[in-house]
Write a protein that holds these residues in place. Structure first.
Motif, PDB file in Angstrom:
ATOM      1  N   GLN A 234       0.826  -1.210   0.000  1.00 44.99           N
ATOM      2  CA  GLN A 234       0.000   0.000   0.000  1.00 44.99           C
ATOM      3  C   GLN A 234       0.858   1.257   0.000  1.00 44.99           C
ATOM      4  OE1 GLN A 234      -2.592  -0.429   3.388  1.00 44.99           O
ATOM      5  NE2 GLN A 234      -3.678  -2.175   2.499  1.00 44.99           N
ATOM      6  N   TRP A 238       0.866   4.149  -2.882  1.00 42.37           N
ATOM      7  CA  TRP A 238       0.678   5.561  -2.515  1.00 42.37           C
ATOM      8  C   TRP A 238       1.820   6.414  -3.072  1.00 42.37           C
ATOM      9  CZ3 TRP A 238      -2.769   8.907  -0.765  1.00 42.37           C
ATOM     10  CH2 TRP A 238      -2.324  10.115  -0.235  1.00 42.37           C
ATOM     11  N   SER A 693      -5.277  -3.420  -3.070  1.00 42.87           N
ATOM     12  CA  SER A 693      -3.862  -3.302  -3.427  1.00 42.87           C
ATOM     13  C   SER A 693      -3.330  -4.547  -4.118  1.00 42.87           C
ATOM     14  CB  SER A 693      -3.025  -3.009  -2.185  1.00 42.87           C
ATOM     15  OG  SER A 693      -3.152  -4.053  -1.237  1.00 42.87           O
TER      16      SER A 693
END
Length: 716
Positions: A234, A238, A693
């Motif tokens: 994740q 990001w 994800s």
């Protein structure tokens, strides 16, 4: 000085409210600010403002008030969900009980208080500079028969509140069932989260889950999805998203002009490279890292938790309510949240880790509560002008100015306390998120409870006790004297809490309408930076901060109903403002990102019961202090009856908010048997709880397409 300071505070806040209403009515009609004041309408494509100049835009209009008022509850339910309806029912419930309280308090109790014998000591020509005690029960003579009017009012008010509580609990329970019947099949209705999966020799967690549920729930079991440790993944996604935005912004400034940077440490060392090419290369590397991490997690990275789906709601309910293993710490089942409501970070926590995290959060909340006493004591020092002059003698000259002293004692304490309170909801939400919660809605409910009881202790009890001879320690050491000590302390703080209602209530609800912080952020982002971000995110309603605030004002109103009824008109004004403003915000501004099915109402019910019991304890103490022992004794059954009523409501209604009954589940399952879309729904249910994800992702080659997402998701 107390009355004049209060009038100054009321005047200041009333002016602020009028200013906010006027500016909102103008700014919401401006094309460049409509996305701040009506982001939900913008997202739904319902904003139809024209770009050419129009004088009408510069004139305030109350049309939004009419539209908010005329919207039916069914329309609100269809557009904003059951939680929005519950919020509005809190306002309706509060308006009903305080309308009754206002009639009794203002037209009966207030004249009785005012006609006490202390009037012989009051100079009517200097009334604004006198204490508010002349309007409270403190002004009634000791042993006076007029106190029986207050006694009767306490009984009547308790009965009305309990009746309305029962009515609202029953109404919202029926709404919750109706909402369930009218809903389409939802993944969370068929799915459980199973934690504490034991790892058997030679089997993975996934194989253990399939083997267990195939053996013990063979007729109902459909599929499962094992949770994996994706925290690192994740973070990579990001970083890639942020880098993509940076790249898009960089190309949008001047597409033809090349910019250079050094590819070494902090861009200060190394060789000169084209900045766009450098970022594109980094983006490609990040994408490759994402693919490799996904590949690794597909082979390993399982945690002892899984989403298990069933063929029917009833089958899922049976597995939910039956202990699955001899060891109660294994195969722990709980209702799964909606797929978009899942909070992924803490699925890897074990039973012991979750228990320790709850203990740590409890200690952190206690420490925060103790530390918050510092601003409370400071605020009480401001409210006490002689004490302030004694500690800061150099301010005597300034404090001798009438208006300054009125602002400092009447307006400033509540304002400072409100500013400190702004920090509490975000902190409580962070603490709730590390307790091992599985959903954002669960975090919201937990944070709301923490904020509520934090507010009750630090704003009500801490102010009452610190402002009246510092009773904190003595009240703990001598609990049998709690009614008498509170009976002395609570009425003495009436003026402070009236000012608090005006400052924190009127001004805060008006500032919610005006949305100052989002407006300033939008102006800075649009005019002071070169960031281009076409992603439009409609804000979610902050239940965890707003519901505790509403309930705390309800506690003040119930507590001071018979002690100092002068607070009631200010509370009614707050609830009237809140009813209109929050309806407008729910319809035009906020979008509820998740649905709890009305689970905030039990919090409202419990808070109101606590407020009633606190009022009864105060009644026992105040009638004892007023030399009316019979009335004090006759008030003792009230908290007992209230607790019995609460127990009845808990048995009668609370199970509906915990889980749906078998009658509803089976009826809904039978309806779905004739639904041709159920086959397709069950097929999609197999992958409904896949971690986002872990979805296959492909980097977009169209960097200049600002509306093109960074990563395209596709099913396999």
């Amino acid at each position: 000085m107390i009355v004049s300071a209060l009038l100054t505070s009321v005047g200041i806040n009333l002016g602020i409210c009028i200013l906010f209403f006027t500016l909102y009515s103008i700014l919401r009609k401006q094309p460049e600010t409509v996305h701040v004041y009506s982001p939900r309408l913008v997202a739904e494509g319902k904003s139809q403002l024209r770009n050419r100049f129009n004088l009408e835009r510069l004139l305030p209009s109350a049309g939004w008030v009419r539209r908010a008022w005329q919207t039916s509850e069914e329309d609100l339910l269809s557009t904003s969900g059951l939680d929005a309806v519950v919020l509005m029912r809190v306002f309706i419930f509060s308006l009903r009980i305080f309308s009754f309280a206002g009639i009794v308090g203002i037209f009966i109790l207030l004249p009785v208080n005012y006609l006490g014998n202390q009037l012989s000591l009051i100079d009517f020509s200097d009334l604004p500079n006198k204490s508010l005690d002349i309007f409270s029960i403190s002004n009634v003579d000791n042993g006076s028969k007029r106190l029986w009017i207050h006694f009767s009012a306490v009984y009547a008010f308790s009965g009305v509140v309990c009746y309305l509580l029962y009515y609202e609990y029953k109404y919202i329970s029926s709404k919750r069932i109706s909402y369930f019947y009218s809903s389409k099949p939802q993944p969370h209705q068929f799915t459980l989260l199973v934690r504490g999966i034991p790892l058997s020799a030679g089997n993975s967690f996934s194989e253990s889950v399939k083997s267990f549920f195939t053996e013990y729930h063979s007729s109902a079991y459909l599929s499962h999805m094992v949770v994996r440790q994706t925290n690192k993944l994740q973070k990579l996604i990001w970083d890639a998203k942020m880098l993509y935005k940076t790249l898009v912004n960089l190309k949008s400034k001047n597409p033809t002009q090349k910019k250079f940077t050094r590819d070494g440490f902090l861009g200060l060392f190394g060789r000169n490279v084209d900045l766009v090419d450098h970022y594109e290369k980094k983006l490609e590397d990040l994408e490759e890292n994402v693919r490799m991490e996904q590949l690794g997690l597909s082979l390993t990275g399982e945690v002892p938790a899984a989403f298990v789906s069933f063929k029917s709601r009833y089958g899922a309910a049976i597995a939910l309510h039956i202990q699955q293993s001899i060891n109660p710490t294994e195969w722990i089942t709980e209702q799964a949240p909606e797929p978009h409501d899942v909070f992924w970070p803490f699925f890897s926590a074990s039973f012991m880790q979750r228990w320790v995290s709850r203990l740590v959060v409890f200690v952190a909340c206690f420490v925060l509560t103790v530390l918050f006493l510092i601003p409370v004591v400071f605020v009480q020092g401001l409210a006490n002008l002689p004490q302030l002059e004694a500690f800061l003698p150099f301010l005597k000259g300034i404090l001798s100015i009438t208006f300054v002293s009125q602002v400092i004692t009447g307006y400033l304490p509540s304002l400072i306390l409100q500013l400190f309170l702004k920090m509490v909801p975000p902190i409580m939400k962070i603490l709730s998120s590390i307790q091992g919660s599985i959903s954002n809605s669960e975090i919201e409910i937990s944070a709301g409870k923490k904020v509520l009881w934090f507010t009750v202790w630090n704003i009500f009890f801490a102010n009452v006790l610190s402002g009246s001879a510092f009773y904190q320690f003595s009240i703990i050491l001598e609990p049998k004297f709690i009614p008498q000590k509170l009976a002395v302390a609570v009425p003495a703080q009436a003026s402070f809490f009236i000012a608090y209602v005006v400052t924190s209530g009127w001004t805060s609800v008006s500032s919610e309408l005006f949305r100052v912080i989002p407006l300033l952020y939008d102006i800075i982002r649009r005019h002071c930076t070169s960031i281009i971000d076409d992603e439009f995110d409609v804000p979610s309603f902050p239940f965890h901060s707003e519901i505790p605030k509403i309930l705390f004002f309800g506690l003040l109103g119930i507590t001071y109903f018979f002690l100092a009824p002068l607070i009631l008109p200010f509370l009614l004004a707050y609830y009237c403002l809140g009813y209109i403003i929050y309806r407008n915000q729910l319809l035009n501004v906020y979008e509820l990102k998740f649905e709890t099915g009305g689970k905030f109402w039990p919090i409202v019910h419990n808070s109101t019961i606590f407020s009633l019991i606190l009022m009864h304890i105060l009644a026992v103490g105040i009638f004892g202090l007023k030399k009316l022992p019979l009335a004090s004794s006759l008030c003792i059954p009230l908290p007992v009856l209230t607790l019995l009523f609460n127990e009845y409501c808990r048995k009668r209604f609370l199970p509906i908010f915990t889980a749906y009954p078998a009658e509803c589940l089976i009826k809904k399952d039978r309806e779905d048997q004739n639904n041709a879309a159920m086959t397709d729904f069950l097929d999609k249910l197999v992958t409904a709880y896949r971690d986002p994800s872990l979805m296959p992702m492909q980097h977009s080659s169209d960097v200049e397409g600002y509306n093109t997402p960074l990563l395209h998701s596709r099913e396999v």
